[in-house]
Design an enzyme around this catalytic site. Structure first.
Site, PDB file in Angstrom:
ATOM      1  N   CYS A  49     -55.416  47.607  42.464  1.00 46.89           N
ATOM      2  CA  CYS A  49     -57.131  47.906  42.983  1.00 46.89           C
ATOM      3  C   CYS A  49     -57.919  47.500  42.040  1.00 46.89           C
ATOM      4  CB  CYS A  49     -57.119  49.365  43.423  1.00 46.89           C
ATOM      5  SG  CYS A  49     -56.255  50.069  44.348  1.00 46.89           S
ATOM      6  N   ASP A 456     -91.883  25.095  28.186  1.00 47.43           N
ATOM      7  CA  ASP A 456     -92.212  25.769  29.371  1.00 47.43           C
ATOM      8  C   ASP A 456     -93.724  26.230  29.290  1.00 47.43           C
ATOM      9  OD1 ASP A 456     -91.901  26.217  32.425  1.00 47.43           O
ATOM     10  OD2 ASP A 456     -92.237  27.959  31.386  1.00 47.43           O
TER      11      ASP A 456
END
Length: 515
Positions: A49, A456
């Site tokens: 699981c 940037d």
């Protein structure tokens, strides 16, 4: 069930060892942060699981812990039909220093890509692309994953088939093909041998196709997830005709290399901790590719706990902030080039003109969504004068058409599965492509978590610096997650000014002054 305890501490997702007590605490608390990083096999049932599974908590002595589904299945466990391990978030690319682990990571992505495209997997070809022998690749893969490449591929194919059987109306023969099996007989045999049931038994009654001829799927993420930040980023860059925002969904048209075309919609669900995907029937035959692209676009496989620890105070105001990727690498690279030295709004306007001129019309039920982005062939063959008439300067036209030729004629790949160094070197060789463009492509197209466009304008403003070299030095503390640091810097700017993220003209001599 015990209440939520102190945060368990797990090793890195690819670590060969696992703290079993910490893993059991994660299982006790159903901690979704470790979904996809941890699987538990229960010896009393033979089932494995996800840690978020809501079944009755197994006894500690009955639990066996694994880092991957392949290891769990190699140990003889079958996947849980309730929590469905095939839906767990994946593990995003990590900037690794160790060469063997980096090679294994790259090879694993190449295997995944071949599966998603429905291509035959050839281990010698994968090893050759990585620059190593097949024997060496098998050895380092076994050391990293605990299973052989063949065992890993078998698990992925079966889990893929399990998902398609459960969530789609595709005929079983098409499911077998989409999952990578060469014949229906081999698929049926493998499914029965591993899961002890026939494929049809898992599906039950054949699911009815929705009246709208669409499919709706749920894709979980690993929390926390900054839903508002992702929606804000996508809405600020809506490309008319190709993208739309309607009914609380972000919509996009899509054309794939295999000829599949259609459209899809995405809605982020904070309560369910995942994204709802709606897609048209035309994309169903290429569903594995579409899912892969959507997970990349929304950065669903990110590891927010690791990222937050590395970024420290920078990440605290915006938990779970993701790096938006893309659905189409060529489209996004074109938009990045159009965004050189201009605002996001101006770049979007230029891209919309390109779509209206060269894009292919299509029919959708979504208002404002009616064109496909121009193909590389269409952009390559367009007359430069026609592109110039859209408001593009000559150098930008030259850059776009050089990119289109590299994709169509020279096989340049623009996707997270491309080899980054080679791809960036080829991009830098194109006219009008500088460091800022390459870093932005690495960040959004190649899914590189450590990209950092030091030139940037938004980054420089956020750091109150006008010296890219000083900015680069400042960012070294955020390795190997500098892409996420960039997003935090952008999101931290004044919203009224945060739409201009382009290279500083004075800082990047490779880019021409806009005219």
């Amino acid at each position: 069930m015990p209440t939520r305890s102190a945060n368990p501490t797990l090793p890195p997702p690819l670590a060969p060892a696992l703290d079993k007590e910490a893993a059991y605490r994660a299982l006790q608390t159903h901690d979704a942060r470790f979904d996809g990083r941890l699987y538990v096999g229960v010896t009393s049932t033979g089932i494995y699981c996800r840690p978020i599974c809501r079944v009755r908590l197994p006894k500690r002595e009955n639990c066996r812990f694994f880092l991957t589904p392949a290891r769990a299945e190699a140990a003889g466990f079958r996947p849980c039909l309730r929590c469905r391990p095939e839906l767990a978030p994946g593990l995003a690319r990590v900037a690794l220093v160790d060469s063997s682990r980096a090679l294994t990571q790259a090879g694993t992505r190449l295997l995944e890509l071949a599966l998603d495209r429905g291509e035959a997997v050839q281990l010698p070809a994968v090893a050759a692309r990585l620059g190593v022998t097949e024997r060496h690749f098998r050895r380092i893969f076994q050391a990293e994953h605990g299973v052989s490449p063949i065992q890993w591929l078998g698990t992925r194919r079966l889990l893929r088939a399990k998902q398609l059987l459960t969530d789609t109306p595709l005929p079983i023969a098409q499911v077998a093909l989409a999952a990578g099996f060469s014949s229906l007989r081999r698929f049926n045999t493998a499914f029965r041998d591993h899961y002890r049931m026939a494929p049809q038994a898992l599906r039950g009654p054949t699911p009815a196709r929705p009246a709208s001829d669409t499919l709706r799927l749920f894709l979980p993420w690993r929390p926390p997830y900054d839903r508002a930040g992702m929606n804000r980023f996508l809405r600020a860059r809506l490309l008319g005709g190709v993208e739309a925002w309607h009914d609380d969904h972000w919509w996009h048209t899509l054309t794939l290399a295999n000829g599949a075309t259609g459209w899809l919609g995405l809605q982020l669900d904070a309560r369910r901790e995942g994204a709802w995907l709606v897609l048209s029937s035309g994309l169903l035959p290429a569903l594995p590719q579409v899912l892969r692209r959507v997970r990349h676009l929304l950065d669903l496989d990110a590891q927010p706990l690791d990222i937050a620890q590395a970024l420290g105070p920078l990440a605290a105001p915006r938990p779970g902030l993701r790096v938006p990727g893309c659905l189409d690498g060529f489209e996004t690279t074109v938009r990045i080039i159009l965004g050189q030295q201009v605002s996001v709004a101006a770049a979007t306007t230029l891209a919309a003109r390109l779509v209206q001129t060269l894009g292919t019309p299509c029919s959708t039920p979504v208002p404002g969504l009616g064109r496909h982005f121009p193909s590389p062939q269409a952009l390559r063959d367009a007359a430069p004068e026609r592109l110039g008439g859209l408001g593009l300067v000559r150098t930008r036209v030259a850059a776009l058409q050089a990119l289109a030729r590299a994709v169509t004629d020279e096989g340049l790949e623009l996707s997270p599965d491309a080899i980054m160094d080679t791809t960036l070197a080829r991009l830098r060789a194109l006219p009008g492509v500088g460091d800022w463009t390459c870093e932005m492509v690495a960040l959004r197209v190649l899914a590189w978590p450590d990209a950092f466009p030091a030139r940037d304008a938004g980054v420089l403003r956020a750091l109150a610096s006008h010296a890219p070299q000083a900015t680069q030095s400042h960012a070294d503390a955020w390795r190997p997650w500098r892409s996420y640091a960039v997003m935090h810097l952008w999101q931290g700017l004044d919203p009224a000014r945060s739409t201009t993220f382009a290279p500083s003209p004075a800082a990047d001599p490779l880019l021409p002054d806009p005219a």
